[in-house]
Design an enzyme around this catalytic site. Structure first.
Site: not given
Ligand code: GLU
Length: 622
Positions: A119, A421, A439, A441, A463, A488, A508-509
């Site tokens: 990360r 991602t 990712t 982000e 994030d 996530s 997908g965040g």
């Molecule tokens: N930064 C997001 C995360 O680590 C993922 C980014 C995304 O898929 O939109 O959860």
């Protein structure tokens, strides 16, 4: 080719609001045919079954790179590095050495599952006020924070690759970077998805001379079918292959990263005034991507492994499974099955938001959150006759029995359509399995390409919560120097009786968590095939008043029954960075592997979401 045109058409029809599929199909066909020498992408299949090794990823060149490494005898770790490095070329808006991620790995020699935490990390100089505007004392608007040097964390992907190869690789880093380096040098065909993602980012990319030079040839969107080269990235990969990852973590590439963050490479006509960041060469030099134990829960006889903090993926998918273990879902009607799925994640997100952050900085009660006892405590809040009202309060994982009590209100998780991602999966002939989500982000990250180096920098630090999610309640996800923002991402490997049977993950965040959970439930409880589980329409409840749903989900016969139980749905189709930009209202972009035993395996990519992915096996068969 026809399938690809119609995928393109479906994406466009989301934007053109219905009824134009035929026209769009025809236009797409013309556009594709007009591109000189356009060949149908080889191996553009969403499902591949066979033996000898398997790969699923976002793009055809990346999947092919992984298969080539597997054919030469590489391990899943070697192939995962080759795939990820090639995605840095062909899928640069969601991947690459400017970003970070989590690798979950089943090592057939030890029969153990491991994780690598790659990360991104905040600079040592960061404080809790990282995203507070000193002029107003208020958080910066989200788009301002995203497109800035402030949001750039120390990238972790390259060190993840090195760690994976050190432990499980057979080839050198230089060798596994080879396919990506070659693709960057010779170029790749621009796909409709690639072009669309440049379109969504055109305004941001035009602010930076280095970024527009890479992705907006002569100031224009790249034509579908045209060849895009990235010689700067080819040279970066070559330098890293020759000198090692120190080239980024303290060396020449690192110096250029730091320079780009401090002295933003603004274009002559830039209209934005983005804020520079605080990243230093010492931050890069001290970065680590540790090998850690996975999270683990047992669900209906399966052992489910994923990534713990700094990700909330493993704990939130795991807690949801523990909650759902208290119900015999397979015997329920489809309405009750989905009602329980939505209620479980509603509750689990309340706990995630309250308790999960970087465990090196905050006390995350991971064992308690993942205990069967806490699962029971939360399950008893689910009313089969009516949906809970969000935001629901977090539970108390420290309490004895806890009881069915809702405490303080909690923050909802924002509903954004995010696909920013990538998740890739690999199995090799030796029995190893890699499940790797990474990712930068946002789609296009911070939009800052490092001049002369050919890659985009992440905006992962957005994030973090820019201010406490609930005033007066401790927030585990505030920024701090050296801290990793809560993710996530949920790369998952599932074992049955000690043998891997499934690997899955998604982009997908925050919807990653619900997407992975929904696929697990469809596969384990409903016995869907993995391709059917990936294709199934999705919904995502994250402790908000409405559940985000795909239009295809709302078109199902069960929706009325869910609404009668008080479930409320909304379709989300605007860019989180610009409400004027409409994007496809899909949820998650997944990939997975089904491992059948005896060396038989199936790689599965998205059939249509984000333009569809690419699956392949070393030796095709049944
Ligand atoms: N930064 C997001 C995360 O680590 C993922 C980014 C995304 O898929 O939109 O959860």
């Amino acid at each position: 080719m026809r399938a690809q045109r119609c995928r393109f058409a479906r994406r466009l029809t989301h934007r053109l609001a219905g009824g134009l599929t035929l026209l769009v199909c025809t236009l797409a066909a013309l556009v594709l045919t007009a591109g000189a020498g356009v060949a149908a992408p080889i191996g553009k299949h969403a499902v591949a079954t066979g033996t000898g090794g398997a790969v699923a990823s976002d793009t055809v060149p990346a999947t092919e790179a992984g298969l080539a490494v597997l054919r030469r005898g590489g391990t899943a770790a070697d192939a995962a590095v080759a795939v990820a490095a090639t995605l840095g070329v062909s899928d640069p808006f969601v991947a690459g050495i400017g970003g970070g991620g989590y690798l979950v790995y089943y090592d057939a020699r030890t029969h153990q599952v491991y994780t690598i935490d790659g990360r991104e990390t905040a600079p040592a100089a960061a404080t809790a006020n990282l995203f507070i505007d000193p002029a107003t004392g208020k958080p910066l608007p989200f788009p301002t924070a995203v497109t800035s040097g402030l949001s750039v964390g120390v990238p972790g992907n390259l060190m993840t690759w090195q760690q994976a190869l050190k432990r499980w690789g057979r080839f050198t880093l230089a060798s596994d970077l080879g396919p990506g380096e070659q693709l960057a040098a010779r170029g790749f065909r621009v796909t409709p998805t690639f072009r669309e993602e440049v379109r969504e980012n055109a305004f941001r990319f035009n602010q930076f001379s280095s970024t527009s030079a890479l992705f907006l040839p002569h100031g224009n969107l790249p034509a579908v079918g045209s060849v895009l080269r990235n010689p700067d990235l080819a040279r970066s990969y070559q330098l890293i292959g020759n000198r090692g990852i120190g080239a980024l973590y303290g060396g020449a590439i690192g110096r250029d990263v730091v320079n780009a963050v401090h002295h933003l490479p603004l274009a002559a006509g830039a209209t934005l005034v983005p804020r520079p960041g605080q990243l230093s060469l010492a931050d890069l030099a001290r970065y680590r991507a540790p090998v850690e134990s996975p999270t683990h829960v047992r669900y209906r006889g399966y052992d489910v492994y994923s990534k713990g903090p700094s990700s909330s993926g493993g704990s939130t998918v795991g807690e949801s499974l523990n909650i759902l273990s208290n119900f015999d879902l397979a015997r329920e009607s489809r309405v009750q099955f989905l009602h329980h799925f939505l209620e479980a994640t509603r509750l689990a997100f309340a706990d995630r938001n309250r308790y999960v952050g970087d465990a090196r900085f905050v006390n995350v009660p991971l064992d308690q959150l993942l205990s069967a006892r806490f699962g029971r405590q939360r399950a008893c809040l689910i009313n089969p006759a009516h949906a809970l009202t969000s935001p629901v309060a977090p539970g108390n994982p420290f309490a004895g029995s806890g009881g069915c009590v809702l405490a303080q209100p909690n923050a909802a998780t924002q509903a954004n359509p995010e696909v920013d991602t990538n998740h890739l999966v690999v199995a090799d002939r030796y029995g190893d399995v890699a499940s790797y989500t990474n990712t930068i982000e946002e789609l296009g990250g911070s939009a800052i390409a490092v001049p002369g180096r050919g890659f985009l920098l992440n905006n992962e630090l957005t994030d973090f919560d820019s201010s406490p999610a609930v005033p007066g309640v401790p927030d585990p996800n505030l920024p701090a120097g050296g801290k990793r923002p809560r993710s996530s991402m949920s790369p998952t490997i599932v074992l049955k009786r000690g043998r891997p049977v499934l690997a899955v993950g998604a982009a997908g965040g925050a919807t990653i968590i619900t997407t992975v959970l929904q696929i697990l439930l469809d596969r384990i409880d409903l016995h869907m095939t993995l391709p059917a589980a990936l294709a199934a329409p999705r919904a995502s409840q994250r402790n908000s008043s409405t559940t985000q749903a795909e239009p295809a989900f709302l078109a199902q016969p069960f929706t009325a029954g869910l609404e009668q139980l008080g479930q409320k749905f909304a379709v989300s189709d605007t860019s989180p960075l610009n409400p004027d930009i409409t994007i496809a209202p899909t949820i998650g972009v997944a990939s997975g592997l089904a491992l059948f035993g005896g060396g038989h395996m199936q790689a599965v990519a998205e059939p249509t979401r984000r333009g569809g992915g690419s699956a392949g096996v070393v030796t095709p068969g049944r």
